[in-house]
Design an enzyme around this catalytic site. Sequence first.
Site, PDB file in Angstrom:
ATOM      1  N   GLY A  32      68.249   8.240 139.174  1.00 49.29           N
ATOM      2  CA  GLY A  32      67.685   7.623 140.375  1.00 49.29           C
ATOM      3  C   GLY A  32      66.476   6.765 140.102  1.00 49.29           C
ATOM      4  N   SER A  33      66.359   6.241 138.890  1.00 47.41           N
ATOM      5  CA  SER A  33      65.177   5.464 138.514  1.00 47.41           C
ATOM      6  C   SER A  33      65.233   4.026 139.005  1.00 47.41           C
ATOM      7  CB  SER A  33      65.023   5.449 136.993  1.00 47.41           C
ATOM      8  OG  SER A  33      66.135   4.783 136.391  1.00 47.41           O
TER       9      SER A  33
ATOM     10  N   LEU B  28      66.820   1.831 137.262  1.00 45.32           N
ATOM     11  CA  LEU B  28      66.964   1.067 136.022  1.00 45.32           C
ATOM     12  C   LEU B  28      68.406   1.084 135.516  1.00 45.32           C
ATOM     13  CD1 LEU B  28      63.743   2.231 134.111  1.00 45.32           C
ATOM     14  CD2 LEU B  28      64.045   0.213 135.563  1.00 45.32           C
ATOM     15  N   GLY B  29      69.320   1.530 136.357  1.00 38.94           N
ATOM     16  CA  GLY B  29      70.724   1.578 135.954  1.00 38.94           C
ATOM     17  C   GLY B  29      71.023   2.684 134.969  1.00 38.94           C
ATOM     18  N   SER B  30      70.259   3.785 135.034  1.00 33.04           N
ATOM     19  CA  SER B  30      70.366   4.819 134.000  1.00 33.04           C
ATOM     20  C   SER B  30      71.710   5.543 134.028  1.00 33.04           C
ATOM     21  CB  SER B  30      69.214   5.819 134.133  1.00 33.04           C
ATOM     22  OG  SER B  30      69.167   6.380 135.430  1.00 33.04           O
ATOM     23  N   SER B  31      72.235   5.833 135.222  1.00 35.50           N
ATOM     24  CA  SER B  31      73.518   6.551 135.289  1.00 35.50           C
ATOM     25  C   SER B  31      74.651   5.716 134.702  1.00 35.50           C
ATOM     26  CB  SER B  31      73.834   6.937 136.734  1.00 35.50           C
ATOM     27  OG  SER B  31      72.889   7.864 137.220  1.00 35.50           O
TER      28      SER B  31
ATOM     29  N   GLU C  16      83.253   5.399 136.684  1.00 32.26           N
ATOM     30  CA  GLU C  16      82.160   5.772 137.582  1.00 32.26           C
ATOM     31  C   GLU C  16      82.489   5.500 139.045  1.00 32.26           C
ATOM     32  OE1 GLU C  16      77.295   5.180 137.887  1.00 32.26           O
ATOM     33  OE2 GLU C  16      78.482   3.903 136.547  1.00 32.26           O
TER      34      GLU C  16
ATOM     35  N   ASP D  38      75.328  -2.927 136.503  1.00 32.85           N
ATOM     36  CA  ASP D  38      74.696  -2.060 135.514  1.00 32.85           C
ATOM     37  C   ASP D  38      75.568  -1.870 134.277  1.00 32.85           C
ATOM     38  OD1 ASP D  38      72.728  -1.826 137.387  1.00 32.85           O
ATOM     39  OD2 ASP D  38      73.271   0.203 138.009  1.00 32.85           O
TER      40      ASP D  38
END
Length: 339
Positions: free
Chosen positions: A108-109, A111-114, A146, A158
Amino acid sequence: MRARVPLRLGLAGGGTDLSPYCDEFGGAVLNVTIDRYAYAFIEPSAEPCVRFCAPDIGQEEVFAPDLEEIAASRLLLHAGVARRFTRQFCNGKVPTVCITSFVDAPPGSGLGSSSALVVALVEAFRNYLGVPLGPYDVAHVAFEVERLELGLAGGKQDQYAASFGGMNFIEFLGSDRVIVNPLRVPASVLNELELSLVICFSGVSRSSEQIIAEQQRRLHTPGTDAVAGMHQLKADALDMKDALLRGEILRLAKILNRSWEAKKRTASGISTSGIEALRDVAMNAGALGGKVSGAGGGGFLMFVVPPARRVAVIQALRDAGGTATGVHFTNDGAASWRT
């Protein structure tokens, strides 16, 4: 087998990669990858089992090597990628492996982390199994796992940012077509932009699904603020690309402010009192423009600042309770190697 893929900052156009907007109107996003990463490791298991490990979020699970067994995993991304590669490339026989991951940013940052983690898992499996997938293929498989197979809400930018890396202008067209355009920005401009950027974690890790679901509902209604806001966000991506190629950092800051106002028109909950408070702190300390990176509601904010005010803006944000730093760009996308 090790894999590493970069996280990204969404500079402009974020949201226009969502369906149904990009399917009907075409989307455009400008983003850049940064020196924070998602990692995935795959090793043969010493036992006839499948092990999923995510030490950064304190989870570890062990399953029998069976598609239905691993489908029950709480580590949805690990299980989703493992199931996809098992079905498509392993004739339905689950490899007995240990899959470990961690990410340099919280979920949930913004920054496209998932999505970067999904790309890292896909890239690790690609190399581990010797599957001939190029960067477009890796991004597309990650998107399908995803968004389609796991049903997690979100767009497409992302996965392509993580797979390709660098500064990219990405177009999202109908019939599931994606075109990644690497921007040949002069080194002096990239250096100036990097020096002019400050990012700040708001302290809130948010789930973007509710915001994205609202955006998609509103996008089904022509003429709403959401559609008009998306049109502006796409125009801003084009305008920012031009500003970057011309080296006009002050113009870029103005576009960032305009995009922030347009983004807030696409759904409720994108901004919060905490986000606005941090943004006010940064602007009062000398920032020229700023917005959230990602869907909104929390995560990271990004600001364009005069380089001479960089330290002052960072200190002001830290004094206000934010976690503020500079940022460094990266050129490389998904990478994997054997040990």
